[in-house]
Design a protein around this motif. Structure first.
Motif, PDB file in Angstrom:
ATOM      1  N   SER A   1       0.851  -1.194   0.000  1.00  0.00           N
ATOM      2  CA  SER A   1       0.000   0.000   0.000  1.00  0.00           C
ATOM      3  C   SER A   1       0.883   1.238   0.000  1.00  0.00           C
ATOM      4  CB  SER A   1      -0.915   0.014   1.232  1.00  0.00           C
ATOM      5  OG  SER A   1      -0.146  -0.013   2.422  1.00  0.00           O
ATOM      6  N   LEU A   2       0.448   2.269  -0.670  1.00  0.00           N
ATOM      7  CA  LEU A   2       1.211   3.508  -0.778  1.00  0.00           C
ATOM      8  C   LEU A   2       0.877   4.405   0.404  1.00  0.00           C
ATOM      9  CD1 LEU A   2       3.156   5.192  -2.499  1.00  0.00           C
ATOM     10  CD2 LEU A   2       1.153   6.160  -3.661  1.00  0.00           C
ATOM     11  N   ALA A   3       1.899   4.745   1.188  1.00  0.00           N
ATOM     12  CA  ALA A   3       1.700   5.583   2.375  1.00  0.00           C
ATOM     13  C   ALA A   3       2.217   6.992   2.098  1.00  0.00           C
ATOM     14  CB  ALA A   3       2.437   4.986   3.579  1.00  0.00           C
ATOM     15  N   MET A   4       1.569   7.958   2.684  1.00  0.00           N
ATOM     16  CA  MET A   4       2.009   9.345   2.580  1.00  0.00           C
ATOM     17  C   MET A   4       2.945   9.658   3.745  1.00  0.00           C
ATOM     18  SD  MET A   4       0.653  10.319  -0.166  1.00  0.00           S
ATOM     19  CE  MET A   4       1.024  12.079  -0.068  1.00  0.00           C
ATOM     20  N   PRO A   5       3.894  10.559   3.531  1.00  0.00           N
ATOM     21  CA  PRO A   5       4.807  10.916   4.627  1.00  0.00           C
ATOM     22  C   PRO A   5       4.054  11.492   5.821  1.00  0.00           C
ATOM     23  CG  PRO A   5       5.623  11.749   2.526  1.00  0.00           C
ATOM     24  CD  PRO A   5       4.234  11.247   2.281  1.00  0.00           C
ATOM     25  N   VAL A   6       4.334  10.959   7.013  1.00  0.00           N
ATOM     26  CA  VAL A   6       3.644  11.407   8.211  1.00  0.00           C
ATOM     27  C   VAL A   6       4.537  11.170   9.426  1.00  0.00           C
ATOM     28  CG1 VAL A   6       2.504   9.164   8.524  1.00  0.00           C
ATOM     29  CG2 VAL A   6       1.519  11.199   9.572  1.00  0.00           C
ATOM     30  N   LEU A   7       4.464  12.107  10.376  1.00  0.00           N
ATOM     31  CA  LEU A   7       5.189  11.923  11.633  1.00  0.00           C
ATOM     32  C   LEU A   7       4.341  11.063  12.573  1.00  0.00           C
ATOM     33  CD1 LEU A   7       6.596  15.515  12.266  1.00  0.00           C
ATOM     34  CD2 LEU A   7       7.902  13.471  11.689  1.00  0.00           C
ATOM     35  N   PRO A   8       4.956  10.072  13.224  1.00  0.00           N
ATOM     36  CA  PRO A   8       4.167   9.197  14.105  1.00  0.00           C
ATOM     37  C   PRO A   8       3.721   9.926  15.370  1.00  0.00           C
ATOM     38  CG  PRO A   8       6.504   8.707  14.295  1.00  0.00           C
ATOM     39  CD  PRO A   8       6.374   9.691  13.176  1.00  0.00           C
ATOM     40  N   ARG A   9       2.566   9.558  15.860  1.00  0.00           N
ATOM     41  CA  ARG A   9       2.045  10.101  17.115  1.00  0.00           C
ATOM     42  C   ARG A   9       2.199   9.031  18.186  1.00  0.00           C
ATOM     43  NH1 ARG A   9      -3.560  13.183  15.270  1.00  0.00           N
ATOM     44  NH2 ARG A   9      -2.582  14.680  13.809  1.00  0.00           N
ATOM     45  N   LEU A  10       3.197   9.222  19.044  1.00  0.00           N
ATOM     46  CA  LEU A  10       3.527   8.224  20.055  1.00  0.00           C
ATOM     47  C   LEU A  10       3.530   8.862  21.436  1.00  0.00           C
ATOM     48  CD1 LEU A  10       6.558   6.539  18.235  1.00  0.00           C
ATOM     49  CD2 LEU A  10       4.174   5.797  18.194  1.00  0.00           C
ATOM     50  N   THR A  11       3.305   8.034  22.440  1.00  0.00           N
ATOM     51  CA  THR A  11       3.395   8.498  23.814  1.00  0.00           C
ATOM     52  C   THR A  11       4.860   8.590  24.220  1.00  0.00           C
ATOM     53  OG1 THR A  11       3.350   6.267  24.738  1.00  0.00           O
ATOM     54  CG2 THR A  11       1.221   7.348  24.328  1.00  0.00           C
ATOM     55  N   GLN A  12       5.116   9.255  25.358  1.00  0.00           N
ATOM     56  CA  GLN A  12       6.488   9.374  25.841  1.00  0.00           C
ATOM     57  C   GLN A  12       7.094   8.002  26.104  1.00  0.00           C
ATOM     58  OE1 GLN A  12       6.922  11.909  29.247  1.00  0.00           O
ATOM     59  NE2 GLN A  12       9.111  11.535  29.439  1.00  0.00           N
ATOM     60  N   GLU A  13       6.315   7.090  26.655  1.00  0.00           N
ATOM     61  CA  GLU A  13       6.823   5.739  26.917  1.00  0.00           C
ATOM     62  C   GLU A  13       7.182   5.031  25.611  1.00  0.00           C
ATOM     63  OE1 GLU A  13       5.396   1.573  29.106  1.00  0.00           O
ATOM     64  OE2 GLU A  13       4.125   3.375  29.143  1.00  0.00           O
ATOM     65  N   GLU A  14       6.344   5.222  24.595  1.00  0.00           N
ATOM     66  CA  GLU A  14       6.623   4.603  23.293  1.00  0.00           C
ATOM     67  C   GLU A  14       7.860   5.211  22.643  1.00  0.00           C
ATOM     68  OE1 GLU A  14       2.124   3.329  21.868  1.00  0.00           O
ATOM     69  OE2 GLU A  14       2.844   5.385  21.525  1.00  0.00           O
ATOM     70  N   TRP A  15       8.043   6.532  22.780  1.00  0.00           N
ATOM     71  CA  TRP A  15       9.249   7.163  22.250  1.00  0.00           C
ATOM     72  C   TRP A  15      10.499   6.624  22.943  1.00  0.00           C
ATOM     73  CZ3 TRP A  15       9.901   9.342  17.854  1.00  0.00           C
ATOM     74  CH2 TRP A  15       8.905  10.095  17.247  1.00  0.00           C
ATOM     75  N   THR A  16      10.429   6.442  24.262  1.00  0.00           N
ATOM     76  CA  THR A  16      11.581   5.911  25.008  1.00  0.00           C
ATOM     77  C   THR A  16      11.925   4.503  24.538  1.00  0.00           C
ATOM     78  OG1 THR A  16      10.951   7.225  26.934  1.00  0.00           O
ATOM     79  CG2 THR A  16      12.481   5.402  27.306  1.00  0.00           C
ATOM     80  N   HIS A  17      10.903   3.676  24.410  1.00  0.00           N
ATOM     81  CA  HIS A  17      11.129   2.305  23.948  1.00  0.00           C
ATOM     82  C   HIS A  17      11.668   2.307  22.527  1.00  0.00           C
ATOM     83  CE1 HIS A  17      10.746  -1.991  23.807  1.00  0.00           C
ATOM     84  NE2 HIS A  17       9.845  -1.949  22.835  1.00  0.00           N
ATOM     85  N   LEU A  18      11.131   3.190  21.695  1.00  0.00           N
ATOM     86  CA  LEU A  18      11.584   3.283  20.308  1.00  0.00           C
ATOM     87  C   LEU A  18      13.038   3.724  20.223  1.00  0.00           C
ATOM     88  CD1 LEU A  18      10.804   3.132  17.308  1.00  0.00           C
ATOM     89  CD2 LEU A  18      10.115   5.522  17.459  1.00  0.00           C
ATOM     90  N   ALA A  19      13.439   4.649  21.105  1.00  0.00           N
ATOM     91  CA  ALA A  19      14.825   5.122  21.091  1.00  0.00           C
ATOM     92  C   ALA A  19      15.791   3.994  21.427  1.00  0.00           C
ATOM     93  CB  ALA A  19      14.998   6.270  22.089  1.00  0.00           C
ATOM     94  N   GLU A  20      15.427   3.134  22.389  1.00  0.00           N
ATOM     95  CA  GLU A  20      16.285   2.003  22.737  1.00  0.00           C
ATOM     96  C   GLU A  20      16.441   1.052  21.551  1.00  0.00           C
ATOM     97  OE1 GLU A  20      14.369   0.278  26.059  1.00  0.00           O
ATOM     98  OE2 GLU A  20      14.892   1.898  27.458  1.00  0.00           O
TER      99      GLU A  20
END
Length: 429
Positions: free
Chosen positions: A101-120
């Motif tokens: 599927s073709l996706a358009m550029p978008v910034l993800p909307r994440l919680t602070q906990e999700e951002w922390t986990h994503l950074a690790e």
């Protein structure tokens, strides 16, 4: 480390294909994967293994015809064989439908906990991507005699992953199996990447239903054939012939197999640093003498024609001086000074191997200068690079003009010139 890492990674990639080939479930790193496969030996799918073996044999036979698209031919034959022999009915898995599927550029909307986990996760993933990508880049550049530009490659990988993230795509890297497949297909220029992108675009738009019918063992055979080029012990032979870095190569291979891709690479790098520190921690000190009537001062132990200068001891540090070896090296210099037979009035210490000095080295040199001064001797520090000379001017400024025991800092000058200047600064008794 990268040569061993590439060799070990090729083994890991091949072993990871075996569960799909044999039609059994086995996950985890190699340490758990291989025992898991052996424990399920009674469940192995013989048709899948035979299909993979036949595809591999055909790929190796077609290798001699470099202009032929061997991978494409084998996959096409595999799709045909799958439909003719009803492989899914005999337990041989197919690739299956791929949802595009073709996706358009978008910034993800994440919680602070999700951002922390994503950074690790991102940190570990970045290390793996760069290690595998640079391993592939470096290995194939060495193989073909090409130059590498790590900063440029890292910038390209970063930009590609930023774009992939905005489009919700998979992480991007110079995968080892894909790079091997590219080389096996006869790619010789950057144009190959554009051609591959165009072909993938055509396949995605027109041939996805057929791709879904590709037997997994056939796809595994293509991957195994692509990375098999790396499993050539000849590439590792020089390290054993030179008797250099053999342990590092073996440690990198074993690390990837035992600890996984990221941890194995980190283990190999750590061993590399420890071995380097161990080598540099052993103080190497040479006594120099004048070679005949020339201006050359060489190691006395290697040149029979060289002679020590009267009332002068010339020492040269053979390794860079830093915190690991500073105390031991200058303690050895003291011992050699005390063991010198005959009258002694001047000492020259050549620091040509030390472009810069850390705090421990500066402290050790200052203590050595105090020791030499207490012996009533003149000290010259020769072959100093600019950073080392600058810091020593600050550290030894109260001893640079002491009567009866001057300390001379001789930046960038030869040992012969250091001898002459120390003679001029030390009046004859």
């Amino acid at each position: 480390v990268l040569r061993g890492f590439s060799f070990g990674l090729a083994i890991v990639i091949i072993l990871k294909q075996l569960p799909g080939v044999l039609g059994v479930q086995a996950d985890g790193d190699v340490v758990h994967l291989v025992p898991g496969l052996l424990a399920r030996a009674g469940q192995w799918n013989g048709r899948g293994a035979g299909l993979c073996a036949a595809a591999l044999l055909l790929l190796f036979l077609l290798r001699r015809r470099q202009r032929w698209p061997a991978g494409l031919i084998v996959i096409a034959l595999g799709i045909g064989a799958g439909r003719w022999l009803d492989l899914p009915g005999h337990g041989v898995a197919l690739v299956g439908a791929i949802d595009v599927s073709l996706a358009m550029p978008v910034l993800p909307r994440l919680t602070q906990e999700e951002w922390t986990h994503l950074a690790e996760l991102a940190f570990a993933l970045a290390l793996i991507l760069y290690a595998e990508s640079y391993g592939a880049i470096r290995s194939f550049a060495l193989k073909h005699g090409d130059a590498v530009a790590p900063e440029r490659d890292l910038l390209a990988l970063g930009a590609a992953n930023v774009l992939a993230g905005l489009l919700q795509a998979m992480p991007v890297g110079a995968g080892y199996s894909a790079t091997s497949a590219n080389e096996a297909a006869g790619a010789t220029s950057r144009l190959a990447g554009l051609v591959a992108a165009a072909v993938v675009g055509v396949i995605v738009l027109t041939l996805l239903p057929l791709v879904a019918l590709t037997p997994v063992p056939v796809l595994a055979a293509v991957v195994i054939h692509a990375v098999s080029h790396t499993l050539n012990p000849v590439s590792l032979q020089p390290y054993f012939a030179w008797r250099r870095d053999r342990l590092l190569v073996l440690a990198a291979i074993a690390g990837v197999l035992l600890f996984g891709v990221l941890d194995g690479l980190l283990v190999a790098i750590a061993i590399s640093l420890l071995l380097m520190l161990r080598r540099l921690s052993r103080p190497g000190m040479s006594v120099l003498g004048r070679l005949g009537d020339s201006h050359d001062y060489v190691k006395l132990a290697l040149h029979r024609d060289a002679r020590a200068q009267p009332e002068l001891l010339i020492l040269r540090l053979d390794e860079p001086l830093f915190f690991v070896n500073a105390e031991r090296s200058l303690h050895l210099a003291r011992a050699m000074l005390e063991e010198r037979a005959g009258p002694l009035r001047k000492v020259i210490l050549s620091l040509e191997e030390s472009p810069d000095l850390d705090g421990s080295s500066v402290e050790a040199l200052r203590e050595f200068a105090v020791f030499v001064r207490r012996q009533g001797l003149a000290l010259g520090l020769a072959r100093l690079k600019e950073p080392a000379c600058s810091v020593l001017q600050l550290a030894l400024r109260d001893m640079l003009t002491v009567q009866g025991g001057p300390v001379l800092l001789l930046s960038g000058l030869s040992v012969a010139e250091a001898v002459r200047r120390l003679d001029d600064a030390t009046p004859a008794k």
